[in-house]
Enzyme design. Structure first.
Site, PDB file in Angstrom:
ATOM      1  N   GLU A  10     -59.302  13.325 -24.872  1.00 48.11           N
ATOM      2  CA  GLU A  10     -58.049  12.816 -24.051  1.00 48.11           C
ATOM      3  C   GLU A  10     -57.775  11.283 -24.389  1.00 48.11           C
ATOM      4  O   GLU A  10     -56.917  11.050 -24.630  1.00 48.11           O
ATOM      5  CB  GLU A  10     -57.927  13.004 -22.508  1.00 48.11           C
ATOM      6  CG  GLU A  10     -57.802  14.198 -21.942  1.00 48.11           C
ATOM      7  CD  GLU A  10     -59.173  15.262 -21.980  1.00 48.11           C
ATOM      8  OE1 GLU A  10     -60.213  14.735 -22.236  1.00 48.11           O
ATOM      9  OE2 GLU A  10     -58.836  16.497 -21.799  1.00 48.11           O
ATOM     10  N   HIS A  70     -60.016  18.917 -10.034  1.00 48.20           N
ATOM     11  CA  HIS A  70     -58.821  19.681 -10.534  1.00 48.20           C
ATOM     12  C   HIS A  70     -57.590  19.492  -9.580  1.00 48.20           C
ATOM     13  O   HIS A  70     -56.857  20.322  -9.832  1.00 48.20           O
ATOM     14  CB  HIS A  70     -59.102  20.944 -11.033  1.00 48.20           C
ATOM     15  CG  HIS A  70     -59.443  21.235 -12.591  1.00 48.20           C
ATOM     16  ND1 HIS A  70     -60.860  20.749 -12.776  1.00 48.20           N
ATOM     17  CD2 HIS A  70     -58.980  21.459 -13.639  1.00 48.20           C
ATOM     18  CE1 HIS A  70     -60.889  20.889 -14.093  1.00 48.20           C
ATOM     19  NE2 HIS A  70     -59.979  21.467 -14.597  1.00 48.20           N
TER      20      HIS A  70
END
Lengths: 327, 333
Positions: A60, A129
């Protein structure tokens, strides 16, 4: 006006902009051959090829920085961070490179890139998450932050973000990609700055954004039908900059305020909205503003605990009734 | 390099050395604030590579030790000094400072303060070149310590995967701030670390500009020919501390003296004198003229330039705050 799903609206914005401008590209994990985790880039790989629809490695920080660097030369990358939780790994590049580049270069360079990410708490995804990170992004100078609550906004805000010369972070919601709604048939740009009155009312303003707009709309329905309270729902789809005028206008009309947010207090969107009200129109208030927010806990996996951690429309109704001395 | 080019580069290197020494003085006088990272000792790295490349055409990006790289790309030393003074006439209009020199017109894409931060940006610049089909390359100058950041490996992987036209130049000066490379890094020779990504790499003496130039030429040619990335490691040494607050207590004065015996400027000077291309008196003239230029033009310009206006504090934060574009107003295009 066609009724389409939110992911289709995002896909259409990509497609229109990529077919118009060869410098518009998209990149992210599984967005190409696989078509995107939420289908938001479906079919683009086949149409525009691997140079412009880039399946990235799971890096990322690296691929976000790569997109930002390309944007310095006029490329307009739409960078998908599959889950907003992974954006922590990309924040150095988003904040230190994209958001500050124009200022620290004295206006010589800009980073016209778009960061899209699925945020919010979905179902039982656990602590790592389920992050709601809009509060972090909205405090960064040089970065615009928008968050769509419906397909029309999702389409129009992405179109606008791609054209805008500033870096824009678009905070989407994992649970909303299949939501249906009307999107104009012709090209449409949703303004990057401002707020939408999602429902007009006179007695209390319910501020929401993204998923909490829907809690507010549902609460307004109940308040109207069961309690005769007319609630105005203001959709703060632009979190940075916040729409100070829109906030003042509605508060000056209703004089009572509830802010519904999926993020946690302390230090959330609600705190910033209340501070804005204090600065803009404190004497318009008839009662202290109330915020409805998530519990300050790492998101629990257990379904019952998770439900207890996140508010919903019933919490909004309760807050309003308390404000009116009815609970 | 031809003799005339060598003489020109010698003059440039003297300017780079003297410019940095003048910054040191201005910092002591509190004319320059913040952090200041100086380049003396490493001049052959930037000069050798950029002589093999095309300054002003190829895109260059680096870390916070960035004044010389900017000037080598074509930035006006006056504007760089004015930036260090925080003046409106500075290359970044006084908003950037020593660590954030930019000169977009000369394709100098900036100095960055996060160690390793420029790696993916360099690959992105190369991606843009690839999309546009130009013959430029991206050159990323960073120190050895940056290679211990995660984005180093992420970037090498993507650059190799997508065959991006980017040259990574590692100026290995043996220290990451105050920690020696042996104490921070399992593999001292950095070019060995990129083998895992199938990126061709090379290592050479970074003090001798002729050697740097020869190795850089091959590296630049490889990248410009469309073969993908290349990694060039240059063994070098910074004479001063990491920044002005560094008293160099982590290394010996003897070690510093050994490196100063192989000073990049003096080696080139002596070589030119031996070849009969110039005399010691010529060199002294270069020094004198350079000092006069730095004092009477560069420093004077910085001293006499205006401060930015406080009313402009928020200028440059957002690009199109005031525009009436449809994407801000919501009205049809």
């Amino acid at each position: 006006m066609a009724q389409i799903m939110l992911w289709e609206a995002i896909q259409r914005a990509h497609d229109e902009e990529m077919s118009r401008d060869p410098m518009v590209i998209c990149m992210g994990e599984d967005i190409g051959v696989a078509g995107g985790t939420y289908k938001a880039t479906k079919g683009l790989y086949e149409k525009y090829g691997p140079l412009r629809v880039m399946d990235t490695p799971i890096s990322e920080g690296g691929f976000t920085g790569l997109g930002i660097g390309a944007s310095f030369l006029g490329v307009r990358p739409i960078i998908e961070i599959m889950s907003v939780n992974f954006a922590w790994l990309a924040m150095d590049q988003m904040f230190n490179s994209a958001a500050k580049i124009r200022y620290m270069s004295g206006g010589q360079l800009t980073a016209p890139c778009v960061f899209r990410s699925a945020g919010g708490a979905a179902h039982q995804l656990g602590a790592q998450h389920s992050a709601r990170m809009e509060k972090v992004f909205m405090g960064i100078a040089g970065l615009r932050v928008v968050t769509p609550s419906n397909p029309r906004q999702a389409y129009g805000l992405l179109k606008s973000a791609i054209r805008c010369d500033d870096p824009v972070f678009i905070n989407e919601h994992e649970l909303m990609y299949n939501m249906k709604g009307e999107v104009p048939d012709g090209e449409y740009f949703h303004p990057l700055e401002g707020s939408d009155v999602a429902r007009a009312g006179t007695d209390v303003t319910l501020f929401g954004y993204n998923i909490s707009v829907h809690w507010c709309l549902k609460a307004a329905e109940i308040l109207d039908k069961q309690y005769g309270i007319s609630a105005e729902v203001v959709d703060l789809y632009s979190l940075s900059p916040l729409d100070r005028d829109g906030i003042r206008k509605s508060v000056s009309k209703t004089h009572r305020v509830v802010i519904a947010e999926e993020d946690e207090a302390p230090v959330g969107v609600g705190a910033e909205v209340i501070a804005t009200i204090n600065e803009e129109c404190f004497f318009e208030l008839d009662a202290a503003p109330v915020r409805v927010h998530s519990a300050l806990v790492p998101q629990p996996y257990n379904h019952t605990l998770e439900k207890a951690a996140i508010p919903d429309h019933e919490d909004v109704v309760k807050a309003v009734l308390k404000l009116f001395g009815k609970a | 390099m031809k003799i005339d080019d060598k003489k020109r580069v010698l003059r440039e290197m003297v300017l780079h050395r003297r410019f940095e020494e003048r910054c040191y003085q201005a910092y002591i006088e509190r004319k320059i604030g913040g952090f200041l990272h100086l380049y003396p000792g490493q001049e052959a790295c930037c000069n050798g590579v950029m002589e093999a490349a095309r300054p002003g055409h190829d895109y260059v990006i680096t870390g916070y030790r960035d004044h010389v790289h900017a000037i080598k790309c074509g930035a006006d030393p006056k504007e760089v000094m004015a930036e260090l003074y925080g003046k409106e006439t500075g290359s970044s209009k006084g908003r950037g400072g020593s660590m954030h020199i930019f000169d977009a017109a000369h394709h100098f894409m900036g100095g960055y303060a996060l160690v390793g931060g420029p790696f993916p940006l360099a690959a992105g610049i190369a991606k843009a070149i690839q999309l546009k089909g130009g013959d430029e390359i991206a050159i990323c100058f960073l120190g050895d310590a940056a290679n211990n950041q995660g984005v180093f490996h992420e970037t090498l992987n993507m650059a190799a995967l997508w065959k991006l036209p980017v040259l990574f130049v590692c100026e290995n000066n043996l220290y990451g701030i105050g920690t020696s490379i042996e104490r921070s890094t399992a593999v001292v020779h950095q070019h060995k670390r990129v083998a895992a990504y199938n990126i061709p790499a090379d290592e050479c003496d970074g003090q001798d500009i002729d050697i740097v130039y020869e190795h850089a030429r091959k590296a630049v040619d490889h990248v410009r020919a469309g073969n993908g990335p290349f990694f060039l490691e240059l063994m070098t040494y910074r004479y001063r501390g990491h920044s002005m607050s560094d008293s160099r207590g982590y290394r010996s004065r003897e070690e510093e003296e050994v490196w100063k015996q192989r000073d990049p400027i003096l080696m080139l000077r002596d070589r030119l004198i031996t070849a009969g291309a110039m005399t010691m008196a010529d060199y002294e003239t270069i020094e004198k003229e350079t000092d006069a230029y730095i004092e009477n033009e560069v420093t004077k310009f910085a001293e006499e330039s205006p401060e930015p206006r406080v009313e402009d504090l928020e200028k440059y934060v957002l690009a199109d705050r005031e525009s009436q574009q449809p994407w801000l107003t919501g009205k049809a295009a």
